[in-house]
Motif scaffolding. Sequence first.
Motif, mmCIF file in Angstrom:
data_model
loop_
_atom_site.group_PDB
_atom_site.id
_atom_site.type_symbol
_atom_site.label_atom_id
_atom_site.label_comp_id
_atom_site.label_asym_id
_atom_site.label_seq_id
_atom_site.Cartn_x
_atom_site.Cartn_y
_atom_site.Cartn_z
ATOM 1 N N ILE A 186 3.636 -14.271 2.514
ATOM 2 C CA ILE A 186 4.038 -13.571 1.240
ATOM 3 C C ILE A 186 2.889 -13.373 0.235
ATOM 4 C CG2 ILE A 186 5.638 -13.958 -0.979
ATOM 5 C CD1 ILE A 186 7.559 -13.532 1.396
ATOM 6 N N GLU A 187 2.095 -14.502 0.134
ATOM 7 C CA GLU A 187 0.815 -14.300 -0.744
ATOM 8 C C GLU A 187 -0.047 -12.992 -0.114
ATOM 9 O OE1 GLU A 187 -1.186 -17.841 -0.717
ATOM 10 O OE2 GLU A 187 0.321 -19.067 -1.844
ATOM 11 N N ASP A 188 -0.039 -13.073 1.105
ATOM 12 C CA ASP A 188 -0.946 -11.736 1.560
ATOM 13 C C ASP A 188 -0.325 -10.599 1.301
ATOM 14 O OD1 ASP A 188 -2.707 -13.881 2.568
ATOM 15 O OD2 ASP A 188 -2.060 -13.362 4.777
ATOM 16 N N LEU A 189 0.874 -10.555 1.714
ATOM 17 C CA LEU A 189 1.741 -9.235 1.028
ATOM 18 C C LEU A 189 1.501 -9.110 -0.248
ATOM 19 C CD1 LEU A 189 3.964 -7.089 1.600
ATOM 20 C CD2 LEU A 189 5.560 -8.861 1.495
ATOM 21 N N VAL A 190 1.807 -10.060 -1.296
ATOM 22 C CA VAL A 190 1.537 -9.720 -2.703
ATOM 23 C C VAL A 190 0.393 -9.110 -3.042
ATOM 24 C CG1 VAL A 190 1.902 -10.554 -5.170
ATOM 25 C CG2 VAL A 190 3.506 -11.317 -3.520
ATOM 26 N N ALA A 191 -0.877 -9.684 -2.403
ATOM 27 C CA ALA A 191 -1.992 -9.319 -2.676
ATOM 28 C C ALA A 191 -2.338 -7.742 -2.183
ATOM 29 C CB ALA A 191 -3.093 -10.083 -1.950
ATOM 30 N N GLU A 192 -1.541 -7.212 -1.299
ATOM 31 C CA GLU A 192 -1.725 -5.948 -0.710
ATOM 32 C C GLU A 192 -0.837 -4.975 -1.605
ATOM 33 O OE1 GLU A 192 -0.689 -5.536 3.396
ATOM 34 O OE2 GLU A 192 -1.880 -6.954 3.887
ATOM 35 N N LEU A 193 0.396 -5.535 -2.220
ATOM 36 C CA LEU A 193 1.124 -4.714 -2.859
ATOM 37 C C LEU A 193 0.555 -4.080 -4.225
ATOM 38 C CD1 LEU A 193 4.576 -6.414 -2.342
ATOM 39 C CD2 LEU A 193 3.826 -4.166 -1.403
ATOM 40 N N LYS A 194 -0.282 -5.218 -4.873
ATOM 41 C CA LYS A 194 -0.985 -4.565 -6.152
ATOM 42 C C LYS A 194 -1.341 -3.422 -6.287
ATOM 43 C CE LYS A 194 -5.289 -7.020 -6.579
ATOM 44 N NZ LYS A 194 -6.141 -8.070 -7.193
ATOM 45 N N SER A 195 -1.914 -2.756 -5.198
ATOM 46 C CA SER A 195 -2.475 -1.470 -5.181
ATOM 47 C C SER A 195 -1.560 -0.381 -5.609
ATOM 48 C CB SER A 195 -3.280 -1.101 -3.818
ATOM 49 O OG SER A 195 -2.070 -0.984 -2.772
#
Length: 251
Positions: A186-195
């Motif tokens: 989930i953390e990796d996903l959130v980091a990607e979503l901020k773009s």
Amino acid sequence: MNAIIESKALKLWYGDHQVLKSISMDIPEHEITALIGPSGCGKSTFLKTLNRMNDLVQNVRIAGEVNYNEHNIYAPDVDVTALRKEIGMVFQKPNPFPMSIYDNIAYGPRTHGIRSKAKLDEIVEESLRSAALWDEVKDRLKKSALGLSGGQQQRLCIARAISVRPRIICMDESTASLDPISTSKIEDLVAELKSQYTVVMVTHNMQQAVRISDRCAFFLMGELVEYGKTEQMFSRPQNKKTEDYITGRFG
């Protein structure tokens, strides 16, 4: 700083109990802002003011402003349904609807008038890919979402939130009930979503705030004690209460 949402002297009461005390902060676009602080300090309540989830609570009273797109979302003319399309919410416990994986994702777009199966198919695939879930579920889209693991269910809820193309995703301790491997995904996903999205997240996990947030807001007893860039706050906090909290000396 390009702020997408701004609170100005925001106060909130549940009955006679004041939970938020004049909170003013600007939340920048395409960043991850973490809200930290002990239980009961007001951080989840503040998060829910951003898309008026507190409207659902009895005896709630709000003063001050929350401006999104330079318009106060508590103004009488605001369409709350449209607001929640723009500002989505992912909760602490995964809450998939008791329906198929496909229908969980298609539910929001259908609610907003999309009927074309080709378009819905496209949205479902795009949303599940964005939530790093497509490869795990593409062969069982018609199966119940309740059959997924906890971590998969939470990623499904994130996919469901982004299926209506919000600009902001609010996450209320969305990894608190997950195991470390699911939390990491989930953390990796959130980091990607901020773009593509702006993320505002409540977390009790100091390490998580350091790992993935750009900015941090420390709440204590309904007040915003300190707000700034995460790296600066954790290395050189400006307030003694902040320092005590993040070093574990608090209380």
